[in-house]
Design a protein around this motif. Structure first.
Motif, PDB file in Angstrom:
ATOM      1  N   TYR A 177      26.436  81.978 123.886  1.00 44.13           N
ATOM      2  CA  TYR A 177      26.299  82.541 125.120  1.00 44.13           C
ATOM      3  C   TYR A 177      27.539  83.649 125.341  1.00 44.13           C
ATOM      4  O   TYR A 177      28.580  83.344 124.936  1.00 44.13           O
ATOM      5  CB  TYR A 177      26.761  81.404 125.960  1.00 44.13           C
ATOM      6  CG  TYR A 177      26.884  81.849 127.446  1.00 44.13           C
ATOM      7  CD1 TYR A 177      25.396  82.214 128.229  1.00 44.13           C
ATOM      8  CD2 TYR A 177      27.975  81.983 128.245  1.00 44.13           C
ATOM      9  CE1 TYR A 177      25.766  82.734 129.477  1.00 44.13           C
ATOM     10  CE2 TYR A 177      28.008  82.515 129.575  1.00 44.13           C
ATOM     11  CZ  TYR A 177      26.777  82.823 130.345  1.00 44.13           C
ATOM     12  OH  TYR A 177      26.941  83.332 131.450  1.00 44.13           O
ATOM     13  N   SER A 178      27.424  84.785 125.676  1.00 43.72           N
ATOM     14  CA  SER A 178      28.276  85.746 125.945  1.00 43.72           C
ATOM     15  C   SER A 178      28.224  86.252 127.518  1.00 43.72           C
ATOM     16  O   SER A 178      27.272  86.397 128.039  1.00 43.72           O
ATOM     17  CB  SER A 178      28.157  87.014 125.164  1.00 43.72           C
ATOM     18  OG  SER A 178      28.140  86.621 123.780  1.00 43.72           O
ATOM     19  N   TYR A 179      29.395  86.359 128.127  1.00 45.46           N
ATOM     20  CA  TYR A 179      29.655  87.004 129.636  1.00 45.46           C
ATOM     21  C   TYR A 179      30.561  88.199 129.186  1.00 45.46           C
ATOM     22  O   TYR A 179      31.476  88.079 128.682  1.00 45.46           O
ATOM     23  CB  TYR A 179      30.112  85.824 130.496  1.00 45.46           C
ATOM     24  CG  TYR A 179      30.217  86.232 131.833  1.00 45.46           C
ATOM     25  CD1 TYR A 179      29.206  86.033 132.678  1.00 45.46           C
ATOM     26  CD2 TYR A 179      31.386  86.983 132.331  1.00 45.46           C
ATOM     27  CE1 TYR A 179      29.073  86.378 134.025  1.00 45.46           C
ATOM     28  CE2 TYR A 179      31.203  87.251 133.524  1.00 45.46           C
ATOM     29  CZ  TYR A 179      30.237  87.097 134.398  1.00 45.46           C
ATOM     30  OH  TYR A 179      30.335  87.459 135.672  1.00 45.46           O
ATOM     31  N   TYR A 180      29.881  89.322 129.901  1.00 43.97           N
ATOM     32  CA  TYR A 180      30.491  90.394 129.850  1.00 43.97           C
ATOM     33  C   TYR A 180      31.368  90.746 131.350  1.00 43.97           C
ATOM     34  O   TYR A 180      30.595  90.566 132.458  1.00 43.97           O
ATOM     35  CB  TYR A 180      29.728  91.670 129.854  1.00 43.97           C
ATOM     36  CG  TYR A 180      29.070  91.539 128.266  1.00 43.97           C
ATOM     37  CD1 TYR A 180      29.624  91.749 127.102  1.00 43.97           C
ATOM     38  CD2 TYR A 180      27.652  90.665 128.137  1.00 43.97           C
ATOM     39  CE1 TYR A 180      28.948  91.453 125.851  1.00 43.97           C
ATOM     40  CE2 TYR A 180      27.293  90.397 126.920  1.00 43.97           C
ATOM     41  CZ  TYR A 180      27.835  90.778 126.075  1.00 43.97           C
ATOM     42  OH  TYR A 180      27.035  90.693 124.631  1.00 43.97           O
ATOM     43  N   PHE A 181      32.517  91.155 131.452  1.00 47.42           N
ATOM     44  CA  PHE A 181      33.088  91.617 132.611  1.00 47.42           C
ATOM     45  C   PHE A 181      33.532  93.020 132.845  1.00 47.42           C
ATOM     46  O   PHE A 181      32.764  93.821 131.952  1.00 47.42           O
ATOM     47  CB  PHE A 181      34.730  90.832 132.558  1.00 47.42           C
ATOM     48  CG  PHE A 181      34.848  89.283 132.312  1.00 47.42           C
ATOM     49  CD1 PHE A 181      34.784  88.540 133.309  1.00 47.42           C
ATOM     50  CD2 PHE A 181      34.812  88.863 131.002  1.00 47.42           C
ATOM     51  CE1 PHE A 181      34.957  87.206 133.244  1.00 47.42           C
ATOM     52  CE2 PHE A 181      34.862  87.523 130.991  1.00 47.42           C
ATOM     53  CZ  PHE A 181      35.068  86.756 131.819  1.00 47.42           C
ATOM     54  N   GLY A 182      33.692  93.090 134.111  1.00 46.67           N
ATOM     55  CA  GLY A 182      33.765  94.724 134.716  1.00 46.67           C
ATOM     56  C   GLY A 182      32.836  95.648 134.472  1.00 46.67           C
ATOM     57  O   GLY A 182      31.429  95.140 134.792  1.00 46.67           O
ATOM     58  N   ASN A 183      32.925  96.817 134.216  1.00 47.02           N
ATOM     59  CA  ASN A 183      32.185  97.962 134.068  1.00 47.02           C
ATOM     60  C   ASN A 183      30.896  97.551 133.228  1.00 47.02           C
ATOM     61  O   ASN A 183      29.923  98.441 133.067  1.00 47.02           O
ATOM     62  CB  ASN A 183      32.564  99.339 133.712  1.00 47.02           C
ATOM     63  CG  ASN A 183      33.596  99.652 134.944  1.00 47.02           C
ATOM     64  OD1 ASN A 183      33.411  99.093 136.278  1.00 47.02           O
ATOM     65  ND2 ASN A 183      34.753 100.379 134.711  1.00 47.02           N
ATOM     66  N   GLN A 184      31.156  96.858 132.113  1.00 47.54           N
ATOM     67  CA  GLN A 184      29.983  96.361 131.070  1.00 47.54           C
ATOM     68  C   GLN A 184      28.680  96.045 131.637  1.00 47.54           C
ATOM     69  O   GLN A 184      28.001  96.244 131.089  1.00 47.54           O
ATOM     70  CB  GLN A 184      30.614  95.526 130.092  1.00 47.54           C
ATOM     71  CG  GLN A 184      31.915  95.875 129.264  1.00 47.54           C
ATOM     72  CD  GLN A 184      32.040  94.903 128.196  1.00 47.54           C
ATOM     73  OE1 GLN A 184      31.887  94.931 127.108  1.00 47.54           O
ATOM     74  NE2 GLN A 184      33.191  93.893 128.428  1.00 47.54           N
ATOM     75  N   ASP A 185      29.293  95.249 132.688  1.00 42.53           N
ATOM     76  CA  ASP A 185      27.679  94.886 133.379  1.00 42.53           C
ATOM     77  C   ASP A 185      26.977  96.038 133.890  1.00 42.53           C
ATOM     78  O   ASP A 185      25.694  96.260 133.857  1.00 42.53           O
ATOM     79  CB  ASP A 185      28.206  94.124 134.666  1.00 42.53           C
ATOM     80  CG  ASP A 185      26.831  93.518 135.671  1.00 42.53           C
ATOM     81  OD1 ASP A 185      25.986  93.799 134.930  1.00 42.53           O
ATOM     82  OD2 ASP A 185      27.087  93.162 136.550  1.00 42.53           O
ATOM     83  N   ASP A 186      27.670  97.237 134.292  1.00 47.52           N
ATOM     84  CA  ASP A 186      27.023  98.188 135.120  1.00 47.52           C
ATOM     85  C   ASP A 186      26.311  99.126 133.651  1.00 47.52           C
ATOM     86  O   ASP A 186      25.094  99.641 133.827  1.00 47.52           O
ATOM     87  CB  ASP A 186      27.896  99.357 135.574  1.00 47.52           C
ATOM     88  CG  ASP A 186      28.325  98.652 136.984  1.00 47.52           C
ATOM     89  OD1 ASP A 186      27.705  97.694 137.549  1.00 47.52           O
ATOM     90  OD2 ASP A 186      29.653  98.933 137.291  1.00 47.52           O
ATOM     91  N   VAL A 187      26.954  99.046 132.766  1.00 47.75           N
ATOM     92  CA  VAL A 187      26.475  99.816 131.375  1.00 47.75           C
ATOM     93  C   VAL A 187      25.368  99.139 130.680  1.00 47.75           C
ATOM     94  O   VAL A 187      24.411  99.884 130.682  1.00 47.75           O
ATOM     95  CB  VAL A 187      27.681 100.131 130.381  1.00 47.75           C
ATOM     96  CG1 VAL A 187      27.255 100.636 129.152  1.00 47.75           C
ATOM     97  CG2 VAL A 187      28.797 100.950 131.156  1.00 47.75           C
ATOM     98  N   LEU A 188      25.496  97.837 130.808  1.00 52.25           N
ATOM     99  CA  LEU A 188      24.426  97.288 129.775  1.00 52.25           C
ATOM    100  C   LEU A 188      23.215  96.681 130.837  1.00 52.25           C
ATOM    101  O   LEU A 188      22.204  96.691 130.255  1.00 52.25           O
ATOM    102  CB  LEU A 188      24.881  95.890 129.380  1.00 52.25           C
ATOM    103  CG  LEU A 188      26.422  96.063 128.417  1.00 52.25           C
ATOM    104  CD1 LEU A 188      26.742  94.816 127.989  1.00 52.25           C
ATOM    105  CD2 LEU A 188      25.670  96.800 127.072  1.00 52.25           C
ATOM    106  N   GLY A 189      23.474  96.585 131.959  1.00 51.33           N
ATOM    107  CA  GLY A 189      22.508  96.261 132.736  1.00 51.33           C
ATOM    108  C   GLY A 189      22.482  94.801 132.932  1.00 51.33           C
ATOM    109  O   GLY A 189      21.423  94.232 134.017  1.00 51.33           O
ATOM    110  N   PHE A 190      23.341  93.889 132.470  1.00 51.91           N
ATOM    111  CA  PHE A 190      23.205  92.454 132.761  1.00 51.91           C
ATOM    112  C   PHE A 190      24.664  91.959 132.337  1.00 51.91           C
ATOM    113  O   PHE A 190      25.409  92.955 131.660  1.00 51.91           O
ATOM    114  CB  PHE A 190      22.392  91.864 131.675  1.00 51.91           C
ATOM    115  CG  PHE A 190      22.479  92.197 130.152  1.00 51.91           C
ATOM    116  CD1 PHE A 190      23.154  91.772 129.313  1.00 51.91           C
ATOM    117  CD2 PHE A 190      21.834  93.360 129.503  1.00 51.91           C
ATOM    118  CE1 PHE A 190      23.509  91.940 127.959  1.00 51.91           C
ATOM    119  CE2 PHE A 190      22.021  93.721 128.237  1.00 51.91           C
ATOM    120  CZ  PHE A 190      22.767  92.997 127.569  1.00 51.91           C
ATOM    121  N   ASN A 191      25.066  91.126 132.791  1.00 51.46           N
ATOM    122  CA  ASN A 191      26.466  90.406 132.716  1.00 51.46           C
ATOM    123  C   ASN A 191      26.441  89.202 131.516  1.00 51.46           C
ATOM    124  O   ASN A 191      27.700  88.820 131.251  1.00 51.46           O
ATOM    125  CB  ASN A 191      27.184  90.331 133.820  1.00 51.46           C
ATOM    126  CG  ASN A 191      26.530  89.086 134.712  1.00 51.46           C
ATOM    127  OD1 ASN A 191      25.475  88.327 134.000  1.00 51.46           O
ATOM    128  ND2 ASN A 191      26.811  89.237 135.805  1.00 51.46           N
TER     129      ASN A 191
END
Length: 237
Positions: A177-191
């Motif tokens: 399981y991976s959780y992405y913080f910050g602007n990575q959510d906007d870039v990837l389209g998921f967090n």
């Protein structure tokens, strides 16, 4: 890997070559047009850390990381060839490549429970790396970013009752399981992203070669508005 229990220096590294072939759709409301784009990415990361043993099977591991990445579209590669042959600049296509360096660190909690009839590996890791574009980057994509993610990785191994290369053949099950913080959510389209995997592992440590284990794994990955599958061949040293 960790060098030894008496000298618990931890070293890691990875290198990746990826090839993307997406197609974008451009529209003015009445007409649409497909815009095929292809780009190539090369990345490499190295890290060094130290194991602080909290229990016989549990270590706390701070890690210093350094990373380099290069991304270039086919279009920009062609542009440089054209410019070299004609001595003319085509400035409107000069946004097709990106060079970046990253420096940061990770903190990992690593649990290793090895028995004859089963093996359990669990890692919880937080990574924080500051990325900065460097000279050679196109003007339109210069910048910096703090890449942060939290990752939970687990693997179960157990013999299936068969022997190969004088060692037991094991089945392998994984969950990540991976959780992405910050602007990575906007870039990837998921967090967040989950991965379920299964496969088989051969132990070749009985032979005098630098490889100890070989794994064939299939994985299904899913998250918010995204899913996919992979088949991979892994080796351990």
């Amino acid at each position: 890997f960790t060098v030894s229990r008496s000298f618990p220096l931890y070293l890691e590294g990875n290198a990746a070559f990826t090839r993307y072939d997406p197609t974008f759709i451009a529209t003015n409301g009445t007409e649409t047009r497909e815009l095929p784009t292809k780009w190539t990415t090369v990345t490499a990361t190295v890290g060094a850390g130290w194991d602080f043993r909290l229990a016989p099977e549990l270590v706390l591991r701070p890690i210093a990381n350094f990373t380099y990445g290069h991304m270039e579209s086919d279009l920009s590669a062609a542009v440089r060839i054209i410019e070299g042959e004609t001595n003319r600049e085509i400035s409107f296509l000069e946004n097709g490549h990106l060079n970046a360096l990253g420096l940061g660190g990770s903190l990992m909690l690593d649990y290793e429970h090895y028995r004859r009839d089963h093996e359990i590996d669990i890692e919880v890791r937080f990574t924080n790396i500051y990325l900065q574009s460097i000279p050679g980057t196109s003007e339109g994509v210069k910048g910096s970013e703090m890449a942060q993610n939290l990752n939970f990785w687990s693997r179960w191994r157990a013999p299936i009752g068969l022997t190969a290369f004088h060692r037991p053949v094991r089945y392998v099950a994984e969950f990540t399981y991976s959780y992405y913080f910050g602007n990575q959510d906007d870039v990837l389209g998921f967090n967040h992203l989950c991965s379920l995997g299964g496969g088989f592992e051969l132990d070749v440590s009985a032979y005098p070669i630098f490889i100890t284990r070989v794994r064939l794994m299939g994985r299904y990955r899913y998250g918010e508005n995204v899913s996919g599958w992979t088949i991979g061949l892994g080796i351990s040293f």
